[in-house]
Design an enzyme around this catalytic site. Structure first.
Site, PDB file in Angstrom:
ATOM      1  N   GLY A 189       0.811  -1.213   0.000  1.00 30.70           N
ATOM      2  CA  GLY A 189       0.000   0.000   0.000  1.00 30.70           C
ATOM      3  C   GLY A 189       0.840   1.257   0.000  1.00 30.70           C
ATOM      4  O   GLY A 189       0.489   2.249   0.650  1.00 30.70           O
ATOM      5  N   ALA A 190       1.944   1.252  -0.760  1.00 26.45           N
ATOM      6  CA  ALA A 190       2.920   2.344  -0.689  1.00 26.45           C
ATOM      7  C   ALA A 190       2.644   3.472  -1.662  1.00 26.45           C
ATOM      8  O   ALA A 190       3.459   4.376  -1.798  1.00 26.45           O
ATOM      9  CB  ALA A 190       4.325   1.789  -0.939  1.00 26.45           C
ATOM     10  N   ASN A 191       1.503   3.454  -2.329  1.00 33.08           N
ATOM     11  CA  ASN A 191       1.247   4.510  -3.307  1.00 33.08           C
ATOM     12  C   ASN A 191       0.731   5.798  -2.681  1.00 33.08           C
ATOM     13  O   ASN A 191       0.746   6.856  -3.320  1.00 33.08           O
ATOM     14  CB  ASN A 191       0.250   4.029  -4.368  1.00 33.08           C
ATOM     15  CG  ASN A 191      -1.092   3.656  -3.779  1.00 33.08           C
ATOM     16  OD1 ASN A 191      -1.206   2.621  -3.135  1.00 33.08           O
ATOM     17  ND2 ASN A 191      -2.103   4.479  -3.977  1.00 33.08           N
ATOM     18  N   SER A 192       0.284   5.749  -1.414  1.00 31.35           N
ATOM     19  CA  SER A 192      -0.257   6.960  -0.787  1.00 31.35           C
ATOM     20  C   SER A 192      -0.201   6.838   0.730  1.00 31.35           C
ATOM     21  O   SER A 192       0.091   5.781   1.281  1.00 31.35           O
ATOM     22  CB  SER A 192      -1.710   7.191  -1.225  1.00 31.35           C
ATOM     23  OG  SER A 192      -2.553   6.153  -0.742  1.00 31.35           O
ATOM     24  N   GLY A 193      -0.501   7.935   1.396  1.00 31.04           N
ATOM     25  CA  GLY A 193      -0.664   7.942   2.843  1.00 31.04           C
ATOM     26  C   GLY A 193       0.498   7.384   3.624  1.00 31.04           C
ATOM     27  O   GLY A 193       1.665   7.671   3.357  1.00 31.04           O
ATOM     28  N   LEU A 194       0.167   6.565   4.613  1.00 30.61           N
ATOM     29  CA  LEU A 194       1.174   6.009   5.507  1.00 30.61           C
ATOM     30  C   LEU A 194       2.177   5.136   4.773  1.00 30.61           C
ATOM     31  O   LEU A 194       3.370   5.159   5.082  1.00 30.61           O
ATOM     32  CB  LEU A 194       0.488   5.196   6.607  1.00 30.61           C
ATOM     33  CG  LEU A 194      -0.418   5.978   7.549  1.00 30.61           C
ATOM     34  CD1 LEU A 194      -1.260   5.029   8.374  1.00 30.61           C
ATOM     35  CD2 LEU A 194       0.407   6.886   8.450  1.00 30.61           C
ATOM     36  N   GLY A 195       1.690   4.351   3.806  1.00 28.80           N
ATOM     37  CA  GLY A 195       2.590   3.487   3.058  1.00 28.80           C
ATOM     38  C   GLY A 195       3.621   4.277   2.282  1.00 28.80           C
ATOM     39  O   GLY A 195       4.814   3.947   2.286  1.00 28.80           O
TER      40      GLY A 195
ATOM     41  N   TYR B 184     -13.940  -4.248  10.617  1.00 33.04           N
ATOM     42  CA  TYR B 184     -12.639  -3.571  10.595  1.00 33.04           C
ATOM     43  C   TYR B 184     -11.893  -3.785  11.908  1.00 33.04           C
ATOM     44  O   TYR B 184     -10.706  -4.139  11.914  1.00 33.04           O
ATOM     45  CB  TYR B 184     -12.815  -2.072  10.348  1.00 33.04           C
ATOM     46  CG  TYR B 184     -11.503  -1.325  10.393  1.00 33.04           C
ATOM     47  CD1 TYR B 184     -10.567  -1.483   9.373  1.00 33.04           C
ATOM     48  CD2 TYR B 184     -11.187  -0.481  11.453  1.00 33.04           C
ATOM     49  CE1 TYR B 184      -9.345  -0.811   9.412  1.00 33.04           C
ATOM     50  CE2 TYR B 184      -9.977   0.187  11.496  1.00 33.04           C
ATOM     51  CZ  TYR B 184      -9.061   0.020  10.478  1.00 33.04           C
ATOM     52  OH  TYR B 184      -7.852   0.677  10.529  1.00 33.04           O
TER      53      TYR B 184
ATOM     54  N   SER C 294      -4.258  -0.869  14.518  1.00 28.90           N
ATOM     55  CA  SER C 294      -5.006   0.375  14.692  1.00 28.90           C
ATOM     56  C   SER C 294      -5.504   0.467  16.122  1.00 28.90           C
ATOM     57  O   SER C 294      -5.679  -0.563  16.796  1.00 28.90           O
ATOM     58  CB  SER C 294      -6.201   0.394  13.728  1.00 28.90           C
ATOM     59  OG  SER C 294      -7.156   1.371  14.093  1.00 28.90           O
TER      60      SER C 294
END
Length: 306
Positions: free
Chosen positions: A21-27, A174, A148
Site C-alpha cells: 500500500g505504498a502509493n499513498s498515505g502512511l505506506g 474492521y 489500529s
C-alpha cells in the site's frame, strides 16, 4: 527522553524493504522514510498508475533513491502468490501496511473472504508466510504489521464468524481485522523465537492520521455525507501522514526494538504524537485466540507458514 523522529533512522544502505500500500498515505511516507535512510524500497501497490505516480514523487523527494513498483492486490491470493514467486532477492523488511476500513456493506475478496478481514489480515498472512524464507536469510530482518487503535473494539467471538457471514458491521469487521493483526504479530513472534529464527515480528499503529483510508472504504458504495464529513474532520483533527508513519518506521528500523513489541503515538489515547512503545488490548495477548486465528488463516489461504 528525546522524541523519536525520522532523523533517528539508522543507515539502511543495502537493506531491501517491501511496503504494501505504498502509493499513498502512511505506506508512501514509510517508503519515503526508508528510502531516505538508504534502503532499496519495493512499492507493492494495487494500481499500477498510482504506483508510477508515487514512484515519481519518491524519486523527486529522495534523489538517487533505489525504488521500484510491483503489483500486489492483497484482496486476491493469486496476486499475493504471484508477487511472492516473483521476489527473487532476499528481503530485510516486510511492512504489512495496506488496508481498507469501514466498508459500509459486506464485500468480498477474489476468493470470497469478507473484504476487510481478507485484505487487512489474510492477504498479509499469506504474503508473510510466502516471503518468510526470503526474510530468514537476512540477519536482523523484520516483519512489521500495522494495526489500529480500533483493534481495541475487536471481538474474539468473531472467530466463530470471521467472514461476517451471519451478520455484518462495517466497524465490527474492521476492528476484528485489526485485532487479527495483533494476534498475528504476536503469534508470529512466538513461532519465530521457538524456531530460533533471527527475524523479528513487530507491531505498529498510526493513531488518528489524515489519510484517504477514511474515505476509500466508507465510499465503496458511493460517496455519502458521512464520508465527506469524516474526510473534513480528519483533515482538521488528524495528524499528518508523515508523523503517522513514524511508529512504523521506528518498529522497522530502531535497533532497540524487540520482537513482539508494539509502537504507537505518545499522546492521550495514542491518537497523536511521536512513537513510543505501547500495548495491545488484553485480548490481543490471548495466545489461545491467536493460535485459533493462525489455524483458520492457514486453512483459508492454503499457506502453511514454515
Amino acid at each position: 527522553m528525546a522524541r523519536w523522529t525520522a532523523a533517528d533512522l539508522p543507515d539502511l544502505t543495502g537493506r531491501v524493504a517491501i511496503v504494501t500500500g505504498a502509493n499513498s498515505g502512511l505506506g508512501y511516507r514509510t517508503a519515503e522514510g526508508l528510502a531516505r535512510a538508504g534502503a532499496s524500497v519495493v512499492l507493492a501497490v494495487r494500481h499500477a498508475g498510482r504506483g508510477a505516480e508515487a514512484l515519481a514523487r519518491l524519486r523527486a523527494a529522495v534523489p538517487g533513491a533505489s525504488a521500484q513498483v510491483r503489483p500486489l492486490d492483497l484482496a486476491d491470493l493469486d496476486s499475493v502468490r504471484a508477487f511472492a514467486a516473483a521476489t527473487s532477492d532476499d528481503v530485510d523488511l516486510l511492512i504489512n501496511n495496506a488496508g481498507i476500513m469501514h466498508v459500509p456493506s459486506r464485500h468480498t475478496t477474489a476468493q470470497g473472504f469478507e473484504l476487510q478481514f481478507g485484505t487487512n489480515h489474510l492477504g498479509h498472512f499469506a504474503l508473510t508466510g510466502l516471503l518468510l524464507p526470503r526474510l530468514r536469510n537476512r540477519p536482523g530482518a523484520r516483519v512489521v504489521t500495522v494495526s489500529s487503535v480500533m483493534h481495541r473494539f475487536g471481538r474474539a467471538a468473531q472467530l466463530d464468524d470471521p467472514q461476517s457471514e451471519r451478520s455484518y458491521s462495517a466497524t465490527g469487521a474492521y476492528s476484528f481485522s485489526k485485532l487479527a493483526n495483533a494476534w498475528f504479530t504476536l503469534e508470529l513472534d512466538r513461532r519465530l523465537r521457538a524456531a530460533g529464527a533471527a527475524v523479528l515480528s513487530v507491531g505498529a499503529h498510526p493513531g488518528y492520521t489524515d489519510t484517504n483510508l477514511v474515505t476509500t472504504g466508507p465510499g465503496a458504495d458511493g460517496a455519502t455525507l458521512w464520508t465527506r464529513v469524516s474526510s473534513a474532520a480528519t483533515k482538521v483533527l488528524g495528524q499528518s501522514d508523515r508523523v503517522g508513519a513514524l511508529p512504523t518506521l521506528r518498529a522497522a528500523a530502531d535497533p532497540a526494538v524487540r520482537g513482539g513489541e508494539y509502537y504507537g503515538p505518545s499522546g492521550p489515547g495514542e491518537y497523536r504524537g511521536h512513537p513510543v512503545r505501547v500495548r495491545y488490548t488484553a485480548t490481543g495477548y490471548d495466545e489461545t485466540h491467536a493460535r485459533r486465528l493462525w489455524d483458520l488463516s492457514e486453512r483459508a489461504t492454503g499457506v502453511s507458514v514454515p
